[in-house]
Design a protein around this motif. Sequence first.
Motif, short mmCIF file in Angstrom:
data_model
loop_
_atom_site.label_atom_id
_atom_site.label_comp_id
_atom_site.label_asym_id
_atom_site.label_seq_id
_atom_site.Cartn_x
_atom_site.Cartn_y
_atom_site.Cartn_z
N MET A 159 -13.16 -31.76 -15.50
CA MET A 159 -14.10 -31.39 -16.55
C MET A 159 -14.20 -32.42 -17.66
O MET A 159 -14.92 -32.21 -18.64
CB MET A 159 -13.68 -30.04 -17.14
N ASP A 160 -13.48 -33.53 -17.53
CA ASP A 160 -13.53 -34.64 -18.51
C ASP A 160 -13.20 -34.18 -19.93
O ASP A 160 -13.82 -34.61 -20.91
CB ASP A 160 -14.91 -35.32 -18.49
N TYR A 161 -12.21 -33.28 -20.03
CA TYR A 161 -11.75 -32.85 -21.34
C TYR A 161 -10.77 -33.90 -21.86
O TYR A 161 -10.12 -34.59 -21.10
CB TYR A 161 -11.04 -31.50 -21.22
N HIS A 162 -10.67 -34.00 -23.21
CA HIS A 162 -9.78 -34.98 -23.83
C HIS A 162 -8.58 -34.26 -24.46
O HIS A 162 -8.69 -33.13 -24.94
CB HIS A 162 -10.53 -35.80 -24.88
N LEU A 163 -7.46 -34.96 -24.49
CA LEU A 163 -6.22 -34.34 -24.97
C LEU A 163 -6.32 -33.98 -26.44
O LEU A 163 -5.94 -32.87 -26.84
CB LEU A 163 -5.05 -35.30 -24.74
#
Length: 252
Positions: free
Chosen positions: A95-99
């Motif tokens: 989902m290309d989520y960022h930390l």
Amino acid sequence: MTEQHKEESVLEKISDKFHGRGGSSSSSSSDSDDERSSAAAAVKAKIYRLFGREKPVHSVLGGGKPADLFLWRNKRISGGVLAGATAIWLLFEVMDYHLLTLLCHCLILTLAILFLWSNATTFINKSPPNIPEVKIPEDLAVNVARSLRYEINRGFATLRDIGQGHDLKKFLIVIAGLWILSVLGSCCNFLTLSYIVFMVLYTVPVLYEKYEDKVDAFGEKAMVELKKYYAIFDEKCLSKIPKGPSKDKKQH
């Protein structure tokens, strides 16, 4: 007189049973038990184990809760950890989520729920939420720092020893390991590689414990073949490479 002789003979028979026959039977049974235990120990010693392992897999992994987790002693907890790691990998990789975004959103949601809950208790006449005080213990932080320092220093010492050219076998092993890591790094990113390593650590120990005898038998055959090929390689290539002066010669 005859009655006294009869009583004495009966007493002698009883004492013989306890001290003679009984002792011999107990000694023979103990000797047989010792022979069986020694034979079992000898059989266990002859069984090949991967990497010279003498302890069970649970003890090799350190025992306690971490070993129980990796060996799926509690399937609910192990399954929950596996599901959590898979969800994190899906969030960041698929989902290309960022930390940083995930951490901020989680903190926003948590603080909003606690703030509204604390203010709503005044209207519904209930006690406010009991928020625990979280502190990192000093002993834990010191022990973690010491462990990291020890491992980092040992890694630097190993690299220094390899760079000085004292151990050719260790040099080849490290070079091969770094080359494999470079190939894997070019095929996938760090998160996917970490997830693959996690899945291997989470599945290989429990499968090895289940099929331990078969894997050890196959590993024994593989080690014999590897030693043969290494002996041939050593004879044809490694033995012809000139070696530097050893540490003892330098000292003298």
